[in-house]
Design a protein around this motif. Structure first.
Motif, mmCIF file in Angstrom:
data_model
loop_
_atom_site.group_PDB
_atom_site.id
_atom_site.type_symbol
_atom_site.label_atom_id
_atom_site.label_comp_id
_atom_site.label_asym_id
_atom_site.label_seq_id
_atom_site.Cartn_x
_atom_site.Cartn_y
_atom_site.Cartn_z
ATOM 1 N N VAL A 177 0.830 -1.204 0.000
ATOM 2 C CA VAL A 177 0.000 0.000 0.000
ATOM 3 C C VAL A 177 0.866 1.256 0.000
ATOM 4 C CG1 VAL A 177 -0.230 0.164 2.533
ATOM 5 C CG2 VAL A 177 -2.003 1.111 1.062
ATOM 6 N N MET A 178 2.055 1.184 0.614
ATOM 7 C CA MET A 178 2.965 2.329 0.569
ATOM 8 C C MET A 178 3.433 2.602 -0.858
ATOM 9 S SD MET A 178 5.271 1.614 3.977
ATOM 10 C CE MET A 178 6.512 2.823 3.512
ATOM 11 N N ALA A 179 3.753 1.532 -1.592
ATOM 12 C CA ALA A 179 4.174 1.684 -2.983
ATOM 13 C C ALA A 179 3.037 2.258 -3.828
ATOM 14 C CB ALA A 179 4.631 0.346 -3.540
ATOM 15 N N ASP A 180 1.816 1.798 -3.592
ATOM 16 C CA ASP A 180 0.656 2.295 -4.337
ATOM 17 C C ASP A 180 0.433 3.772 -4.056
ATOM 18 O OD1 ASP A 180 -1.495 2.223 -6.033
ATOM 19 O OD2 ASP A 180 -2.865 1.268 -4.609
ATOM 20 N N TYR A 181 0.532 4.178 -2.775
ATOM 21 C CA TYR A 181 0.348 5.594 -2.442
ATOM 22 C C TYR A 181 1.476 6.439 -3.031
ATOM 23 C CZ TYR A 181 0.010 9.971 0.040
ATOM 24 O OH TYR A 181 -0.076 11.320 0.323
ATOM 25 N N LEU A 182 2.692 5.917 -3.021
ATOM 26 C CA LEU A 182 3.818 6.654 -3.599
ATOM 27 C C LEU A 182 3.586 6.919 -5.076
ATOM 28 C CD1 LEU A 182 6.626 7.878 -3.585
ATOM 29 C CD2 LEU A 182 7.576 5.573 -3.764
ATOM 30 N N LEU A 183 3.103 5.913 -5.810
ATOM 31 C CA LEU A 183 2.799 6.100 -7.232
ATOM 32 C C LEU A 183 1.745 7.175 -7.405
ATOM 33 C CD1 LEU A 183 3.015 5.265 -10.210
ATOM 34 C CD2 LEU A 183 1.304 3.484 -9.744
ATOM 35 N N TYR A 184 0.703 7.136 -6.571
ATOM 36 C CA TYR A 184 -0.351 8.154 -6.617
ATOM 37 C C TYR A 184 0.230 9.549 -6.368
ATOM 38 C CZ TYR A 184 -3.987 11.101 -4.482
ATOM 39 O OH TYR A 184 -4.792 12.141 -4.142
ATOM 40 N N ALA A 185 1.100 9.677 -5.358
ATOM 41 C CA ALA A 185 1.681 10.976 -5.015
ATOM 42 C C ALA A 185 2.591 11.489 -6.124
ATOM 43 C CB ALA A 185 2.456 10.868 -3.701
ATOM 44 N N LEU A 186 3.373 10.613 -6.720
ATOM 45 C CA LEU A 186 4.262 11.022 -7.814
ATOM 46 C C LEU A 186 3.455 11.520 -9.018
ATOM 47 C CD1 LEU A 186 6.929 8.157 -7.697
ATOM 48 C CD2 LEU A 186 7.217 10.518 -6.920
ATOM 49 N N ASN A 187 2.408 10.788 -9.375
ATOM 50 C CA ASN A 187 1.575 11.200 -10.504
ATOM 51 C C ASN A 187 0.858 12.512 -10.223
ATOM 52 O OD1 ASN A 187 2.258 8.992 -12.093
ATOM 53 N ND2 ASN A 187 0.526 7.754 -11.395
ATOM 54 N N LYS A 188 0.404 12.670 -8.985
ATOM 55 C CA LYS A 188 -0.320 13.892 -8.611
ATOM 56 C C LYS A 188 0.571 15.121 -8.761
ATOM 57 C CE LYS A 188 -3.163 15.774 -4.843
ATOM 58 N NZ LYS A 188 -3.656 15.543 -3.463
ATOM 59 N N GLN A 189 1.860 14.957 -8.462
ATOM 60 C CA GLN A 189 2.804 16.065 -8.578
ATOM 61 C C GLN A 189 3.501 16.100 -9.942
ATOM 62 O OE1 GLN A 189 5.570 16.535 -5.344
ATOM 63 N NE2 GLN A 189 4.087 15.940 -3.794
ATOM 64 N N GLN A 190 3.060 15.228 -10.838
ATOM 65 C CA GLN A 190 3.647 15.126 -12.175
ATOM 66 C C GLN A 190 5.153 14.874 -12.105
ATOM 67 O OE1 GLN A 190 2.427 18.542 -14.499
ATOM 68 N NE2 GLN A 190 0.321 17.832 -14.629
ATOM 69 N N GLN A 191 5.515 13.983 -11.191
ATOM 70 C CA GLN A 191 6.900 13.544 -11.053
ATOM 71 C C GLN A 191 7.012 12.172 -11.723
ATOM 72 O OE1 GLN A 191 9.541 15.012 -9.759
ATOM 73 N NE2 GLN A 191 8.846 16.610 -8.376
ATOM 74 N N PHE A 192 7.485 12.158 -12.951
ATOM 75 C CA PHE A 192 7.466 10.927 -13.735
ATOM 76 C C PHE A 192 8.857 10.336 -13.933
ATOM 77 C CE2 PHE A 192 3.772 13.455 -15.497
ATOM 78 C CZ PHE A 192 2.805 12.766 -14.776
ATOM 79 N N GLY A 193 9.740 10.559 -12.982
ATOM 80 C CA GLY A 193 11.080 9.995 -13.067
ATOM 81 C C GLY A 193 11.077 8.481 -13.077
ATOM 82 N N TYR A 194 10.031 7.870 -12.495
ATOM 83 C CA TYR A 194 9.965 6.409 -12.452
ATOM 84 C C TYR A 194 9.788 5.803 -13.841
ATOM 85 C CZ TYR A 194 4.858 6.854 -12.886
ATOM 86 O OH TYR A 194 3.587 7.137 -13.320
ATOM 87 N N VAL A 195 9.230 6.574 -14.796
ATOM 88 C CA VAL A 195 9.007 6.063 -16.149
ATOM 89 C C VAL A 195 10.335 5.690 -16.798
ATOM 90 C CG1 VAL A 195 8.129 6.604 -18.450
ATOM 91 C CG2 VAL A 195 6.865 7.366 -16.422
ATOM 92 N N GLN A 196 11.297 6.610 -16.721
ATOM 93 C CA GLN A 196 12.610 6.339 -17.297
ATOM 94 C C GLN A 196 13.393 5.335 -16.460
ATOM 95 O OE1 GLN A 196 14.985 9.847 -17.808
ATOM 96 N NE2 GLN A 196 16.720 8.761 -18.707
ATOM 97 N N ARG A 197 13.258 5.420 -15.138
ATOM 98 C CA ARG A 197 14.003 4.547 -14.238
ATOM 99 C C ARG A 197 13.726 3.066 -14.523
ATOM 100 N NH1 ARG A 197 18.305 3.552 -10.877
ATOM 101 N NH2 ARG A 197 17.711 2.122 -9.218
ATOM 102 N N TYR A 198 12.458 2.738 -14.780
ATOM 103 C CA TYR A 198 12.078 1.340 -14.925
ATOM 104 C C TYR A 198 11.740 0.956 -16.368
ATOM 105 C CZ TYR A 198 11.719 1.979 -9.899
ATOM 106 O OH TYR A 198 11.992 2.291 -8.584
ATOM 107 N N GLY A 199 12.010 1.842 -17.319
ATOM 108 C CA GLY A 199 11.812 1.509 -18.721
ATOM 109 C C GLY A 199 10.363 1.392 -19.137
ATOM 110 N N LEU A 200 9.504 2.219 -18.559
ATOM 111 C CA LEU A 200 8.089 2.226 -18.933
ATOM 112 C C LEU A 200 7.886 3.059 -20.194
ATOM 113 C CD1 LEU A 200 6.596 2.822 -15.382
ATOM 114 C CD2 LEU A 200 6.357 0.728 -16.699
#
Length: 311
Positions: free
Chosen positions: A226-249
């Protein structure tokens, strides 16, 4: 997602026993109260400007000089307007005399704290301690905010001595109010390390989730999934999309399952599972989603997903 569904979670279960002892038993024994009476100044350490502060400590901040040290500022989003030290519900401006950012590249926090404390103590009334030349400083804050690390840094910087109090990457390393620790000779200054204290009732689940993401609450008490799910929600809400490049999405995603799949594939989070078939047992390699969730949280805490401010 417009909002995050916390599923009616009860934050009371996130309150570890040692913190109840730190706030309740120690206070009943008079340890914390005695330390407060002897304190000339309070240094509050925090990861998060608002959610990382304990409203239960407000009473202690009323009449003494108070310095708020915001650490890990190198991981904070520089685009977001800095939060005032006195901002937020219940935090009056008069309660914080100075604010220090612990990752200021120009002047490191340990270099700022001692002269700042000396000025504040000299400019304010000391009441029953007016005749003493010593400076007694009480270090307070929520768990795992770097209180012990600050004390050790001050000792290394001003006394050229090693660490005097244990530190660790998990909350709950300091469990008792300790004796005074000298951190400076001129002026003669002592700091008292205290156990991290969370309020017995967190204001809301989201505040608790932010504290958990910053390590103030043990991951297993909240749940890495649930922490990972909330983190994804928080990143998207702030338009922080660094995870896209980090994990090859290919693009940002709104659901945690496909993200954790890419995390597991890119970071090698797999586990061997024995499967019973008609011809016997077969060992298969499967993606380890709990390990992927932990890796996602660890990347966030290390700043590998970009600079993020949760408040």
């Amino acid at each position: 997602r417009e909002r995050f569904d916390f599923g009616g979670r009860d934050v009371a279960s996130w309150f570890p026993r040692h913190m109840a002892k730190g706030e309740g038993a120690a206070a009943r024994r008079g340890g914390m109260r005695l330390a407060l009476r002897r304190a000339d100044c309070l240094v509050e350490r925090s990861h998060i400007p608002l959610s990382g502060r304990n409203p239960a400590l407000q009473e202690a901040l009323g009449i003494r000089p108070h310095i708020l040290v915001l650490n890990k500022m190198d991981l904070a989003d520089p685009r977001r307007q800095p939060v005032s030290a006195g901002a937020g519900p219940g935090w009056g401006r008069r309660r914080c005399h100075r604010q220090v950012t612990a990752s200021d590249s120009r002047v490191p926090a340990p270099l700022q704290v001692v002269p700042m404390v000396a000025r504040l103590v000299a400019d304010g009334p000391r009441y029953h301690r007016a005749e003493s030349s010593e400076h007694n400083i009480l270090v307070i804050g929520v768990p795992n905010a770097g209180k012990s690390s600050l004390i050790n840094s001050l000792r290394r910087l001003h006394l050229k001595k090693g660490k005097a109090t244990a530190v660790g990457g998990e909350p709950g390393i300091t469990k008792a109010v300790l004796s005074r620790i000298q951190v400076c000779e001129k002026p003669l200054m002592y700091l008292v390390d205290t156990p991290g204290v969370l309020p017995p009732r967190l204001g809301d689940v989201e505040t608790g989730m932010k504290l958990a993401l910053c390590g103030a609450i043990r991951d297993h008490l909240v749940g890495e999934d649930v922490m990972a799910d909330y983190l994804l929600y928080a990143l998207n809400k702030q338009q922080q999309f660094g995870y896209v490049q980090r994990y090859g999405l290919g693009q940002a995603c709104d659901h945690i399952e496909p993200l954790l799949k890419h995390v597991a594939l890119s970071q090698g989070c797999t586990q061997k599972v024995k499967v019973l078939t008609g011809t016997g047992n077969v060992n298969m390699m499967m993606l380890n989603y709990p390990a992927a969730a932990y890796e996602f949280l660890r990347d966030f805490r290390a700043g590998r997903l970009g600079r993020v401010t949760l408040d």
